[in-house]
Design a protein around this motif. Structure first.
Motif, PDB file in Angstrom:
ATOM      1  N   PRO A  72       0.793  -1.234   0.000  1.00  0.00           N
ATOM      2  CA  PRO A  72       0.000   0.000   0.000  1.00  0.00           C
ATOM      3  C   PRO A  72       0.827   1.288   0.000  1.00  0.00           C
ATOM      4  N   ILE A  73       2.044   1.245   0.513  1.00  0.00           N
ATOM      5  CA  ILE A  73       2.825   2.480   0.552  1.00  0.00           C
ATOM      6  C   ILE A  73       3.227   2.951  -0.846  1.00  0.00           C
ATOM      7  N   ALA A  74       3.194   2.055  -1.825  1.00  0.00           N
ATOM      8  CA  ALA A  74       3.507   2.450  -3.203  1.00  0.00           C
ATOM      9  C   ALA A  74       2.464   3.422  -3.746  1.00  0.00           C
ATOM     10  N   LYS A  75       1.277   3.437  -3.144  1.00  0.00           N
ATOM     11  CA  LYS A  75       0.199   4.320  -3.599  1.00  0.00           C
ATOM     12  C   LYS A  75       0.334   5.731  -3.041  1.00  0.00           C
ATOM     13  N   GLY A  76       1.226   5.927  -2.088  1.00  0.00           N
ATOM     14  CA  GLY A  76       1.405   7.254  -1.511  1.00  0.00           C
ATOM     15  C   GLY A  76       0.808   7.345  -0.122  1.00  0.00           C
ATOM     16  N   ILE A  77       0.566   8.573   0.288  1.00  0.00           N
ATOM     17  CA  ILE A  77       0.060   8.848   1.638  1.00  0.00           C
ATOM     18  C   ILE A  77      -1.328   8.256   1.806  1.00  0.00           C
ATOM     19  N   SER A  78      -1.570   7.689   2.975  1.00  0.00           N
ATOM     20  CA  SER A  78      -2.880   7.138   3.296  1.00  0.00           C
ATOM     21  C   SER A  78      -3.939   8.238   3.205  1.00  0.00           C
ATOM     22  N   PRO A  79      -5.071   7.923   2.607  1.00  0.00           N
ATOM     23  CA  PRO A  79      -6.133   8.938   2.502  1.00  0.00           C
ATOM     24  C   PRO A  79      -6.676   9.385   3.862  1.00  0.00           C
ATOM     25  N   THR A  80      -6.429   8.607   4.899  1.00  0.00           N
ATOM     26  CA  THR A  80      -6.910   8.969   6.234  1.00  0.00           C
ATOM     27  C   THR A  80      -5.903   9.810   7.022  1.00  0.00           C
ATOM     28  N   CYS A  81      -4.750  10.089   6.430  1.00  0.00           N
ATOM     29  CA  CYS A  81      -3.693  10.857   7.107  1.00  0.00           C
ATOM     30  C   CYS A  81      -3.803  12.331   6.689  1.00  0.00           C
ATOM     31  N   SER A  82      -3.906  13.206   7.660  1.00  0.00           N
ATOM     32  CA  SER A  82      -3.978  14.646   7.363  1.00  0.00           C
ATOM     33  C   SER A  82      -2.607  15.161   6.924  1.00  0.00           C
ATOM     34  N   ASP A  83      -2.621  16.307   6.251  1.00  0.00           N
ATOM     35  CA  ASP A  83      -1.360  16.930   5.831  1.00  0.00           C
ATOM     36  C   ASP A  83      -0.491  17.264   7.039  1.00  0.00           C
ATOM     37  N   ASP A  84      -1.112  17.774   8.099  1.00  0.00           N
ATOM     38  CA  ASP A  84      -0.349  18.115   9.306  1.00  0.00           C
ATOM     39  C   ASP A  84       0.294  16.877   9.926  1.00  0.00           C
ATOM     40  N   LYS A  85      -0.471  15.810  10.012  1.00  0.00           N
ATOM     41  CA  LYS A  85       0.056  14.574  10.591  1.00  0.00           C
ATOM     42  C   LYS A  85       1.192  14.032   9.726  1.00  0.00           C
ATOM     43  N   PHE A  86       1.033  14.098   8.395  1.00  0.00           N
ATOM     44  CA  PHE A  86       2.091  13.624   7.501  1.00  0.00           C
ATOM     45  C   PHE A  86       3.362  14.445   7.686  1.00  0.00           C
ATOM     46  N   ARG A  87       3.225  15.760   7.807  1.00  0.00           N
ATOM     47  CA  ARG A  87       4.402  16.608   8.065  1.00  0.00           C
ATOM     48  C   ARG A  87       5.069  16.208   9.383  1.00  0.00           C
TER      49      ARG A  87
END
Length: 106
Positions: A72-87
């Protein structure tokens, strides 16, 4: 003292020497033709280097979590992860990334 044109030619030659192969430097392409190809060659080198580091990093993760499905990580950031949390995750990961790079250099 070198003229501006001579310095420009020397800088262009240095760039194509860095991103080109010995085989290419001995072919019949002009410096301008080789310089025009330089951006794609730089991109190719960056892509290959990134692939090597990513492959190493994913291998390290799998060495600790062999049964974990990493597809699943090949698809990019999880749709449930906010931009702030990803940062936040990226900031947290920076120290680990530096340590991985240090270990790879040894």
């Amino acid at each position: 003292m070198q003229t501006a044109q001579a310095r420009l030619v020397a800088a262009a030659q240095a760039l194509v020497d860095v991103v080109g192969s010995e085989e290419e430097s001995s072919n019949n392409k002009s410096l301008v033709e080789r310089l025009e190809e330089a951006p794609q060659r730089i991109f190719d080198v960056m892509t290959a280097t990134s692939k090597n580091y990513l492959t190493h990093m994913i291998g390290v993760v799998k060495s600790y979590l062999p049964h974990f499905n990493l597809a699943p990580i090949a698809k990019g950031i999880s749709p449930t992860c906010s931009d702030d949390k990803f940062r936040d995750y990226c900031k947290e990961s920076e120290v680990i990334a530096e340590e991985i790079l240090k270990n790879m250099a040894e």
